[in-house]
Design a protein around this motif. Structure first.
Motif, PDB file in Angstrom:
ATOM      1  N   SER A 155       0.822  -1.213   0.000  1.00 47.94           N
ATOM      2  CA  SER A 155       0.000   0.000   0.000  1.00 47.94           C
ATOM      3  C   SER A 155       0.858   1.265   0.000  1.00 47.94           C
ATOM      4  N   HIS A 156       2.004   1.222   0.690  1.00 48.80           N
ATOM      5  CA  HIS A 156       2.899   2.377   0.705  1.00 48.80           C
ATOM      6  C   HIS A 156       3.479   2.623  -0.685  1.00 48.80           C
ATOM      7  N   HIS A 157       3.930   1.552  -1.331  1.00 47.93           N
ATOM      8  CA  HIS A 157       4.539   1.666  -2.650  1.00 47.93           C
ATOM      9  C   HIS A 157       3.515   2.171  -3.660  1.00 47.93           C
ATOM     10  N   LEU A 158       2.297   1.686  -3.550  1.00 48.97           N
ATOM     11  CA  LEU A 158       1.239   2.111  -4.460  1.00 48.97           C
ATOM     12  C   LEU A 158       0.968   3.605  -4.291  1.00 48.97           C
ATOM     13  N   ARG A 159       0.865   4.055  -3.049  1.00 51.33           N
ATOM     14  CA  ARG A 159       0.574   5.466  -2.767  1.00 51.33           C
ATOM     15  C   ARG A 159       1.708   6.377  -3.256  1.00 51.33           C
ATOM     16  N   VAL A 160       2.947   6.023  -2.932  1.00 49.29           N
ATOM     17  CA  VAL A 160       4.086   6.849  -3.320  1.00 49.29           C
ATOM     18  C   VAL A 160       4.200   6.915  -4.839  1.00 49.29           C
ATOM     19  N   THR A 161       4.016   5.784  -5.508  1.00 50.37           N
ATOM     20  CA  THR A 161       4.133   5.733  -6.968  1.00 50.37           C
ATOM     21  C   THR A 161       3.056   6.580  -7.634  1.00 50.37           C
ATOM     22  N   GLN A 162       1.852   6.549  -7.080  1.00 50.63           N
ATOM     23  CA  GLN A 162       0.775   7.377  -7.621  1.00 50.63           C
ATOM     24  C   GLN A 162       1.075   8.854  -7.416  1.00 50.63           C
ATOM     25  N   ARG A 163       1.559   9.234  -6.249  1.00 47.78           N
ATOM     26  CA  ARG A 163       1.860  10.642  -5.982  1.00 47.78           C
ATOM     27  C   ARG A 163       3.001  11.160  -6.851  1.00 47.78           C
ATOM     28  N   LEU A 164       3.935  10.273  -7.181  1.00 41.08           N
ATOM     29  CA  LEU A 164       5.027  10.666  -8.069  1.00 41.08           C
ATOM     30  C   LEU A 164       4.576  10.783  -9.522  1.00 41.08           C
ATOM     31  N   GLY A 168      -1.557   6.176 -12.741  1.00 38.44           N
ATOM     32  CA  GLY A 168      -2.746   6.929 -12.392  1.00 38.44           C
ATOM     33  C   GLY A 168      -3.291   6.539 -11.026  1.00 38.44           C
ATOM     34  N   ARG A 169      -4.201   7.330 -10.541  1.00 39.56           N
ATOM     35  CA  ARG A 169      -4.784   7.107  -9.216  1.00 39.56           C
ATOM     36  C   ARG A 169      -5.567   5.803  -9.126  1.00 39.56           C
ATOM     37  N   SER A 170      -6.031   5.302 -10.253  1.00 41.03           N
ATOM     38  CA  SER A 170      -6.826   4.073 -10.239  1.00 41.03           C
ATOM     39  C   SER A 170      -5.973   2.823 -10.455  1.00 41.03           C
ATOM     40  N   ALA A 171      -4.664   2.988 -10.605  1.00 39.03           N
ATOM     41  CA  ALA A 171      -3.795   1.848 -10.885  1.00 39.03           C
ATOM     42  C   ALA A 171      -3.772   0.872  -9.708  1.00 39.03           C
ATOM     43  N   ASP A 172      -3.762  -0.420 -10.014  1.00 38.97           N
ATOM     44  CA  ASP A 172      -3.667  -1.433  -8.974  1.00 38.97           C
ATOM     45  C   ASP A 172      -2.216  -1.903  -8.853  1.00 38.97           C
ATOM     46  N   ALA A 173      -1.988  -2.871  -7.980  1.00 35.83           N
ATOM     47  CA  ALA A 173      -0.622  -3.339  -7.730  1.00 35.83           C
ATOM     48  C   ALA A 173      -0.003  -3.960  -8.976  1.00 35.83           C
ATOM     49  N   ARG A 214       4.416  14.655   4.935  1.00 42.96           N
ATOM     50  CA  ARG A 214       5.300  15.758   5.333  1.00 42.96           C
ATOM     51  C   ARG A 214       6.125  16.182   4.114  1.00 42.96           C
ATOM     52  N   CYS A 215       5.467  16.829   3.178  1.00 41.49           N
ATOM     53  CA  CYS A 215       6.093  17.139   1.898  1.00 41.49           C
ATOM     54  C   CYS A 215       7.295  18.062   2.049  1.00 41.49           C
ATOM     55  N   GLY A 216       7.257  18.958   3.015  1.00 38.40           N
ATOM     56  CA  GLY A 216       8.367  19.877   3.199  1.00 38.40           C
ATOM     57  C   GLY A 216       9.660  19.190   3.581  1.00 38.40           C
ATOM     58  N   ALA A 217       9.558  17.997   4.147  1.00 41.35           N
ATOM     59  CA  ALA A 217      10.748  17.252   4.571  1.00 41.35           C
ATOM     60  C   ALA A 217      11.146  16.183   3.561  1.00 41.35           C
ATOM     61  N   CYS A 218      10.444  16.120   2.428  1.00 47.10           N
ATOM     62  CA  CYS A 218      10.635  15.003   1.499  1.00 47.10           C
ATOM     63  C   CYS A 218      11.837  15.222   0.578  1.00 47.10           C
ATOM     64  N   PRO A 219      12.731  14.243   0.510  1.00 45.55           N
ATOM     65  CA  PRO A 219      13.876  14.365  -0.390  1.00 45.55           C
ATOM     66  C   PRO A 219      13.515  14.212  -1.867  1.00 45.55           C
ATOM     67  N   LEU A 220      12.249  13.895  -2.148  1.00 51.85           N
ATOM     68  CA  LEU A 220      11.795  13.712  -3.528  1.00 51.85           C
ATOM     69  C   LEU A 220      10.879  14.843  -3.980  1.00 51.85           C
ATOM     70  N   LEU A 221      10.780  15.903  -3.206  1.00 52.62           N
ATOM     71  CA  LEU A 221       9.764  16.926  -3.441  1.00 52.62           C
ATOM     72  C   LEU A 221       9.815  17.495  -4.851  1.00 52.62           C
ATOM     73  N   ASP A 222      11.011  17.790  -5.356  1.00 54.19           N
ATOM     74  CA  ASP A 222      11.115  18.407  -6.684  1.00 54.19           C
ATOM     75  C   ASP A 222      10.775  17.446  -7.814  1.00 54.19           C
ATOM     76  N   LEU A 223      10.659  16.156  -7.483  1.00 57.51           N
ATOM     77  CA  LEU A 223      10.288  15.145  -8.478  1.00 57.51           C
ATOM     78  C   LEU A 223       8.814  14.768  -8.404  1.00 57.51           C
ATOM     79  N   CYS A 224       8.105  15.325  -7.434  1.00 55.55           N
ATOM     80  CA  CYS A 224       6.761  14.848  -7.094  1.00 55.55           C
ATOM     81  C   CYS A 224       5.685  15.881  -7.419  1.00 55.55           C
ATOM     82  N   PRO A 225       4.846  15.651  -8.415  1.00 57.43           N
ATOM     83  CA  PRO A 225       3.767  16.588  -8.732  1.00 57.43           C
ATOM     84  C   PRO A 225       2.796  16.787  -7.578  1.00 57.43           C
ATOM     85  N   ALA A 226       2.467  15.715  -6.881  1.00 61.33           N
ATOM     86  CA  ALA A 226       1.531  15.821  -5.763  1.00 61.33           C
ATOM     87  C   ALA A 226       2.142  16.648  -4.630  1.00 61.33           C
TER      88      ALA A 226
END
Length: 235
Positions: A155-164, A168-173, A214-226
């Motif tokens: 579930s974590h991998h799915l959420r992070v991958t969607q946010r990056l 798409g948001r409807s994608a399954d595992a 905690r987007c402000g602390a994220c090391p991937l922020l500049d790569l993440c549209p969400a």
């Protein structure tokens, strides 16, 4: 005639891996289990915290002494032994049925024969059991002594991958794993894919949480549209 090199190589997954490795450090080395133990663990661990799942697999080994004894126990007895996991009732039924079916098909309760199969055949064979989906089959082939290439999408991998924005948001595992394996460098061995899974899981737990990232602390922020959208909204 030489074929032209691709015009674009997607290196984002490598960059994400590099950043997460620098941020969190290298995850603990996995203790590789045989395929059957990993299969049992993965069936029980869905929607359940890792520490609870590890406690349960240890309890099953101590209580029953062998996987054959677990197989032959009654469903109420199995349910009682796994009661701290999420959804113990259907998991007890599916687990007992799977162990009985493995024995019937193979003549003994073992998955060692899978070592002789192609990875795709192993996964399709495992996914025929009730309660076994793409996440469990990926875990068995990648985390166990089989050590094949697969990306276990929880579930974590799915959420992070969607946010990056990789899927798409409807994608399954299954769709998510397919996309990530397209992006993963061919040079990544099974161990590297396992490490990537662990880093993304840690990131989903500590920074990219479901309700309060905690987007402000994220090391991937500049790569993440969400994440960029969250930052603009909060600013």
């Amino acid at each position: 005639m030489m074929l032209a090199a691709p015009l674009f190589t997607d290196t984002r997954l490598e960059e994400i891996h590099r950043r997460l490795l620098a941020y969190y450090g290298r995850p603990p080395e996995r203790d590789l289990w045989d395929p059957l133990k990993q299969f049992i663990y993965s069936m029980l661990s869905s929607r359940t915290k890792t520490e609870i799942s590890l406690e349960v697999i240890g309890h099953l080994e101590e209580r029953f002494g062998s996987w054959e004894n677990l197989r032959d126990a009654s469903i109420p007895e199995i349910e009682d032994a796994i009661r701290v996991v999420t959804f113990p009732e259907p998991k007890a039924i599916n687990l007992k049925t799977a162990l009985e079916e493995i024995t019937r098909r193979c003549g003994s309760l073992s998955l060692e024969f899978l070592k002789g199969y192609r990875t795709d055949k192993i996964r399709s064979w495992l996914e025929r059991f009730d309660g076994v989906g793409v996440k469990t089959s990926a875990a068995v082939v990648n985390f166990s002594t089989l050590r094949r290439r697969a990306m276990c999408v929880d579930s974590h991998h799915l959420r992070v991958t969607q946010r990056l924005g990789f899927v798409g948001r409807s994608a399954d595992a299954r769709e998510t794993e397919r996309r990530l394996m397209e992006m993963a460098p061919v040079k990544w061995a099974p161990e590297m894919l396992d490490e990537h899974h662990s880093l993304i899981k840690i990131h989903g737990q500590q920074i990219c949480a479901k309700n309060h990232p905690r987007c402000g602390a994220c090391p991937l922020l500049d790569l993440c549209p969400a994440g960029a959208g969250e930052e603009r909204a909060s600013g």
